[in-house]
Design an enzyme around this catalytic site. Structure first.
Site, PDB file in Angstrom:
ATOM      1  N   LYS A   1      51.746  36.347  47.368  1.00 15.05           N
ATOM      2  CA  LYS A   1      51.719  35.636  46.093  1.00 15.05           C
ATOM      3  C   LYS A   1      53.126  35.655  45.516  1.00 15.05           C
ATOM      4  O   LYS A   1      53.923  36.533  45.832  1.00 15.05           O
ATOM      5  CB  LYS A   1      50.797  36.358  45.105  1.00 15.05           C
ATOM      6  CG  LYS A   1      49.362  36.517  45.587  1.00 15.05           C
ATOM      7  CD  LYS A   1      48.509  35.372  45.130  1.00 15.05           C
ATOM      8  CE  LYS A   1      47.057  35.543  45.530  1.00 15.05           C
ATOM      9  NZ  LYS A   1      46.383  34.251  45.694  1.00 15.05           N
TER      10      LYS A   1
ATOM     11  N   HIS B   1      41.743  34.224  56.776  1.00 12.72           N
ATOM     12  CA  HIS B   1      42.482  32.993  57.049  1.00 12.72           C
ATOM     13  C   HIS B   1      43.529  33.176  58.161  1.00 12.72           C
ATOM     14  O   HIS B   1      43.593  32.383  59.098  1.00 12.72           O
ATOM     15  CB  HIS B   1      43.203  32.490  55.792  1.00 12.72           C
ATOM     16  CG  HIS B   1      42.297  32.338  54.605  1.00 12.72           C
ATOM     17  ND1 HIS B   1      41.008  31.892  54.713  1.00 12.72           N
ATOM     18  CD2 HIS B   1      42.507  32.560  53.279  1.00 12.72           C
ATOM     19  CE1 HIS B   1      40.454  31.851  53.492  1.00 12.72           C
ATOM     20  NE2 HIS B   1      41.349  32.257  52.616  1.00 12.72           N
TER      21      HIS B   1
ATOM     22  N   LYS C   1      33.574  33.971  51.168  1.00 10.13           N
ATOM     23  CA  LYS C   1      34.277  35.222  51.280  1.00 10.13           C
ATOM     24  C   LYS C   1      34.554  35.795  49.876  1.00 10.13           C
ATOM     25  O   LYS C   1      34.566  35.014  48.927  1.00 10.13           O
ATOM     26  CB  LYS C   1      35.579  35.041  52.060  1.00 10.13           C
ATOM     27  CG  LYS C   1      36.653  34.233  51.310  1.00 10.13           C
ATOM     28  CD  LYS C   1      37.944  34.224  52.039  1.00 10.13           C
ATOM     29  CE  LYS C   1      38.891  35.269  51.516  1.00 10.13           C
ATOM     30  NZ  LYS C   1      39.579  34.932  50.266  1.00 10.13           N
TER      31      LYS C   1
ATOM     32  N   ASP D   1      42.359  39.588  51.316  1.00  9.87           N
ATOM     33  CA  ASP D   1      42.202  38.252  50.739  1.00  9.87           C
ATOM     34  C   ASP D   1      42.644  37.150  51.705  1.00  9.87           C
ATOM     35  O   ASP D   1      42.039  36.078  51.740  1.00  9.87           O
ATOM     36  CB  ASP D   1      43.033  38.175  49.445  1.00  9.87           C
ATOM     37  CG  ASP D   1      42.715  36.956  48.601  1.00  9.87           C
ATOM     38  OD1 ASP D   1      41.529  36.597  48.530  1.00  9.87           O
ATOM     39  OD2 ASP D   1      43.647  36.368  48.017  1.00  9.87           O
TER      40      ASP D   1
ATOM     41  N   GLU E   1      52.420  31.528  48.777  1.00 10.78           N
ATOM     42  CA  GLU E   1      51.963  30.877  47.542  1.00 10.78           C
ATOM     43  C   GLU E   1      52.981  31.163  46.453  1.00 10.78           C
ATOM     44  O   GLU E   1      53.507  32.281  46.381  1.00 10.78           O
ATOM     45  CB  GLU E   1      50.625  31.447  47.108  1.00 10.78           C
ATOM     46  CG  GLU E   1      49.499  31.144  48.069  1.00 10.78           C
ATOM     47  CD  GLU E   1      48.197  31.733  47.564  1.00 10.78           C
ATOM     48  OE1 GLU E   1      47.508  31.056  46.793  1.00 10.78           O
ATOM     49  OE2 GLU E   1      47.872  32.860  47.936  1.00 10.78           O
TER      50      GLU E   1
HETATM   51  C1  BG6 Z   1      41.633  32.121  48.931  1.00 14.33           C
HETATM   52  C2  BG6 Z   1      42.210  33.368  48.301  1.00 14.33           C
HETATM   53  O1  BG6 Z   1      40.762  32.461  49.976  1.00 14.33           O
HETATM   54  O2  BG6 Z   1      42.690  31.324  49.451  1.00 14.33           O
HETATM   55  C3  BG6 Z   1      43.215  33.015  47.218  1.00 14.33           C
HETATM   56  O3  BG6 Z   1      41.152  34.143  47.746  1.00 14.33           O
HETATM   57  C4  BG6 Z   1      44.264  32.087  47.759  1.00 14.33           C
HETATM   58  O4  BG6 Z   1      43.825  34.185  46.689  1.00 14.33           O
HETATM   59  C5  BG6 Z   1      43.616  30.897  48.463  1.00 14.33           C
HETATM   60  O5  BG6 Z   1      45.060  31.645  46.690  1.00 14.33           O
HETATM   61  C6  BG6 Z   1      44.654  30.061  49.166  1.00 14.33           C
HETATM   62  O6  BG6 Z   1      44.060  28.896  49.614  1.00 14.33           O
HETATM   63  P1  BG6 Z   1      44.905  27.556  49.746  1.00 14.33           P
HETATM   64  O7  BG6 Z   1      43.957  26.593  50.362  1.00 14.33           O
HETATM   65  O8  BG6 Z   1      45.311  27.186  48.351  1.00 14.33           O
HETATM   66  O9  BG6 Z   1      46.071  27.915  50.588  1.00 14.33           O
END
Ligand code: BG6
Length: 487
Positions: A334, A234, A142, A229, A210
């Site tokens: 974020k 997700h 992606k 994103d 995050e």
């Molecule tokens: C990615 C995004 O797909 O997933 C990022 O592009 C994000 O911005 C990340 O930080 C988060 O993944 P995880 O596994 O760390 O929760």
């Protein structure tokens, strides 16, 4: 099962940070099929040995027991090689074709860890150089486009060269052990199924918070934002895993058919719901875990007047018999107060309370994705009696059953990218996204993007290190619920 695994973008960030470490873990766990070759493809002029050294120096920065021991790395390094290809230069692909022709393999995996603007060109050139054989698989990272039209264009172009069964669209959240356990919990146990519906569930919340900012990806993030994103992919995949009907079997298309039905049943947006049920935010300077951090607009690569959202909270519903009327809330951002991803299933209260249950609390099932990986079932129980409680109402105490998969299964656990890479090598499509699912998800987010384009107000500010703008709390409070931050 000899394989060639080719990483386009072989010197890029994703390969260093995620893919090579995941392959190394698979190698260490003895899970990689025999006779493998891992081929990095990039624009730099490197020999095989120089490429190995680059990877070795990255691995040396790894902390703890994930760092390879020198003798382990030496064995792993023997699988690695490098081919220089300028991806925008058609003739350059001949070097890769030649390298692949050196030996017979059972499968060739082309992993496109490049800018999506190159996907079409790469596929065309693979075809032009005879590298789209029936044993070829292609993996697409992606973002697959930035809206419905660009997503369809990529899927169309890739589809001219590869059949759907050869295309592995990665959503790394599907590779997380907790998500596979969600499938196992729902479809490998009869316990929850009778409760898994509107009659018993009051609301469902998906949180993906995050604590990090945009790091070095300001330029990328400016044109992406949290909706594209995290939500389009997700969050919607998690929502599908929670809301889908039991598939008829565990085959990829049976699972993907059911996920697609959920996406099609997501309530369409109206001007009113777009205004009231979608909140976008952007972080200002603040403190995260006691550390002062800059605001989004001061990050490298970000415009000082940026209107890109770093936070989204939204409310939706699924228009079908199982879920009609049950709000699904999604929240991601974020620079929030913690790094936590979890899904919370909030059950309805008892129809008639003969005890005194703690006010505002209900039975809930929490599916932790990270940092913890496990399940928590929140119930009420009678704690030790206190004097004077004999005659009046009994006050119940909240208690929970706690299943921690990391403790239970320990070191045998396989990380998301390791799982997904092994599945590609095995040709298992279960945890990959089909083109129609992806398009449907874009179709659903597109009205939000359009709405924002025409909305002069822009994202609401929130202080870094908090749970997002207060409008997100207000949105859920209007339904009489609240986000649970206190897990
Ligand atoms: C990615 C995004 O797909 O997933 C990022 O592009 C994000 O911005 C990340 O930080 C988060 O993944 P995880 O596994 O760390 O929760």
């Amino acid at each position: 099962m000899a394989f060639d695994l080719v990483f386009f973008g072989g010197t890029g960030d994703l390969v260093w940070r995620k893919l090579m470490p995941a392959l190394f873990q698979a190698f260490r766990h003895d899970s990689l099929p025999e006779g493998g070759r891992i081929i990095g493809v990039g624009r730099d002029d490197l020999t095989d040995d120089q490429y190995r050294q680059q990877i070795q120096s990255r691995f040396e920065q790894v902390e703890g027991d994930k760092r390879p021991k020198p003798e382990e790395f030496a064995r792993f390094a023997s699988l690695l090689c490098y081919v220089r290809v300028d991806l925008s230069e058609p003739a350059a692909y001949a070097a890769l074709a030649q390298r692949l022709a050196e030996r017979e393999t059972d499968s060739v995996v082309m992993y496109l860890s490049t800018a999506p603007s190159l996907f079409t060109t790469v596929c065309e050139q693979l075809a032009a150089h005879g590298m789209n054989t029936p044993k070829t698989r292609i993996v697409l990272e992606k973002p697959l486009g930035h809206d419905l039209a660009s997503n369809r264009a990529i899927n169309h172009a890739v589809g001219l060269v590869f059949k759907e069964q050869q295309i592995f669209r990665i959503d790394h959240y599907l590779g997380k052990p907790a998500v596979q356990n969600l499938f196992a919990m729902r479809f490998g146990n009869a316990l929850f199924e009778p409760l898994w519906r509107r009659e018993h569930i009051a609301n469902i919340q998906i949180t993906m918070a995050e604590e990090l900012g945009v790091e070095k990806r300001g330029g990328f993030y400016e044109t992406t934002g949290a909706l594209r994103d995290m939500v389009q992919n997700h969050a919607l995949q998690l929502l599908c895993a929670i809301a889908m009907e039991p598939p008829i079997n565990a085959h990829a298309d049976a699972i993907r058919d059911e996920k697609l039905k959920v996406l099609r049943a997501l309530k369409r947006w109206t001007p009113e719901t777009l205004n009231q049920h979608v909140i976008r935010g952007q972080y200002n300077a603040g403190n995260v875990f006691g550390q002062a951090v800059p605001g989004y607009r001061s990050e490298a690569g970000v415009s000082p007047s940026s209107s890109t959202e770093t936070f989204v909270a939204l409310r939706t519903e699924i228009a079908n018999w199982r879920w009609a009327g049950v709000p699904f809330y999604i929240r991601t951002g974020k620079r929030m107060a913690a790094r936590e991803a979890y899904i919370e299933i909030n059950f309805r209260p008892t129809p008639h309370d003969i005890f005194q249950t703690p006010s505002g609390q209900v039975n809930k099932l929490v599916i932790h994705l990270q940092p913890k990986d496990g399940l928590e079932l929140h119930l009420f129980a009678q704690g030790p009696s206190k004097r004077g409680e004999g005659s009046g109402t009994t006050t119940l105490s909240p208690v929970h059953l706690d299943l921690d998969f990391d403790k239970r299964f320990g070191s045998q656990r396989v990380g998301a990218y390791e799982r997904l890479l092994l599945d590609v090598l095995d040709g298992r499509l279960n945890l990959f996204v089909r083109s129609d699912e992806q398009e449907e998800a874009w179709r659903w987010v597109e009205p939000i993007l359009q709405h924002w384009k025409n909305d002069p107000i822009g994202p609401r500010p929130y202080t870094a290190g908090t749970w997002g703008p207060s409008a997100s709390t207000a949105m859920i409070a209007r339904d009489g619920f609240c986000w649970s931050e206190e897990i």
